[in-house]
Design a protein around this motif. Sequence first.
Motif, PDB file in Angstrom:
ATOM      1  N   ARG A   7      63.608 -55.938  27.059  1.00  0.00           N
ATOM      2  CA  ARG A   7      64.152 -54.661  27.548  1.00  0.00           C
ATOM      3  C   ARG A   7      63.086 -53.848  28.266  1.00  0.00           C
ATOM      4  N   ARG A   9      60.539 -55.075  29.916  1.00  0.00           N
ATOM      5  CA  ARG A   9      60.333 -55.702  31.226  1.00  0.00           C
ATOM      6  C   ARG A   9      61.478 -55.352  32.175  1.00  0.00           C
ATOM      7  N   GLU A  10      62.683 -55.264  31.657  1.00  0.00           N
ATOM      8  CA  GLU A  10      63.823 -54.874  32.497  1.00  0.00           C
ATOM      9  C   GLU A  10      63.665 -53.450  33.019  1.00  0.00           C
ATOM     10  N   ALA A  13      61.088 -53.690  35.765  1.00  0.00           N
ATOM     11  CA  ALA A  13      61.634 -54.362  36.946  1.00  0.00           C
ATOM     12  C   ALA A  13      62.550 -53.439  37.739  1.00  0.00           C
ATOM     13  N   VAL A  47      55.979 -59.837  36.682  1.00  0.00           N
ATOM     14  CA  VAL A  47      57.365 -59.405  36.471  1.00  0.00           C
ATOM     15  C   VAL A  47      58.014 -59.227  37.837  1.00  0.00           C
ATOM     16  N   ALA A  51      63.630 -59.182  36.896  1.00  0.00           N
ATOM     17  CA  ALA A  51      63.174 -59.179  35.495  1.00  0.00           C
ATOM     18  C   ALA A  51      62.702 -60.546  35.013  1.00  0.00           C
TER      19      ALA A  51
END
Length: 365
Positions: A7, A9-10, A13, A47, A51
């Motif tokens: 989450r 990393r999302e 991104a 990254v 994502a």
Amino acid sequence: MTVTHARRRERLAALLPACEADAILVTGAVNVRYLTGLDSSNAALLVRADARAALATDSRYAETARRVCPDVEVIEDRDVAGVLATAALDGSPPGRLAVEAHRMTADAYFALGGDLLRLSGLVESVRRVKDDEEIGLLRTACELTDRAFAELLPTLRPGLTEREIARALERLMTDLGADAPAFATIVASGPNGSIPHHSPSDRPLARGDLVTMDFGARYGGYHADMTRTVAIGEPADWQRELYDLVRAAQRAGREAVRPGAATHEVDAAARDLITAAGHGGHFGHGLGHGVGLEIHEVPFLSPAPAAAKTDPGRGHARLEDRVPVTVEPGVYIPGRGGVRIEDTLVTRDDGPELLTRTTKELLVL
């Protein structure tokens, strides 16, 4: 915490398109840990805007990386930044790669080559607001800090040196379960109290001293930060007056911590009281700072308004819910001594959550 790291990393991104980047190369060790869970001295993370992620590390950490980060491609290579940059730039057409300029040396930057986009503070902007797991770790670090101080107090007496007290505090924190001290403990007694970041010396405590102790435990990677000033023997009138002033300023600063508050306005809530008492020139540092995987991180509570956009040196202009900060006003009088009182707290919609709970009454020992 695999889902939690995914989450994070999302969230990172999702910021890349606005930065005109197709991917970001994360090279700061603390940022890699935040996004993957891997604590390594040689790792980097790529990254992409969708994502997808790849983690590079060397043979010392590769097995751990595959275990800790099963949902991330792991590449084993000594040149962690170079191998990921090559992977990002070798597409057809090559993507626009962002790098953490503030976390890299000039040599490392130029070694990568390619059309690199220099970004500073992007991961830190994601780290600023903490999730429940992070706040739980920080809460435990603060509890250990409180407990160590409570166990230290009965041992304080004239004749003990600043250095002995610092070592005792650090030993107590680790004995109670801390990973390590969060930073080098500060103990400043008598006239040394006028130096905000005094290094503990062999000066022995004496009756009539004010003693400032700035310390914290690190637990699960998260850093506590607390300062208390105590009196050895009955304090003089000027010492009580100074303590009462700093205590009132610290209370005002804590009460100003709320979502939507401008960081410079929180600073002013405490600073204005000190200035009105004639000690504005004796309070030279900012009111506080964020804490988390680093002991000093965004946001910073300082006198000047912070920039509205991400700035790793100053942070965001306004506080948000679930942002841990310190509030630590001090007054330092050269040649005489000083007082600082500091707590770690978390910004909450219904009022700040105090994590360091040791009394702020003047303790006379």
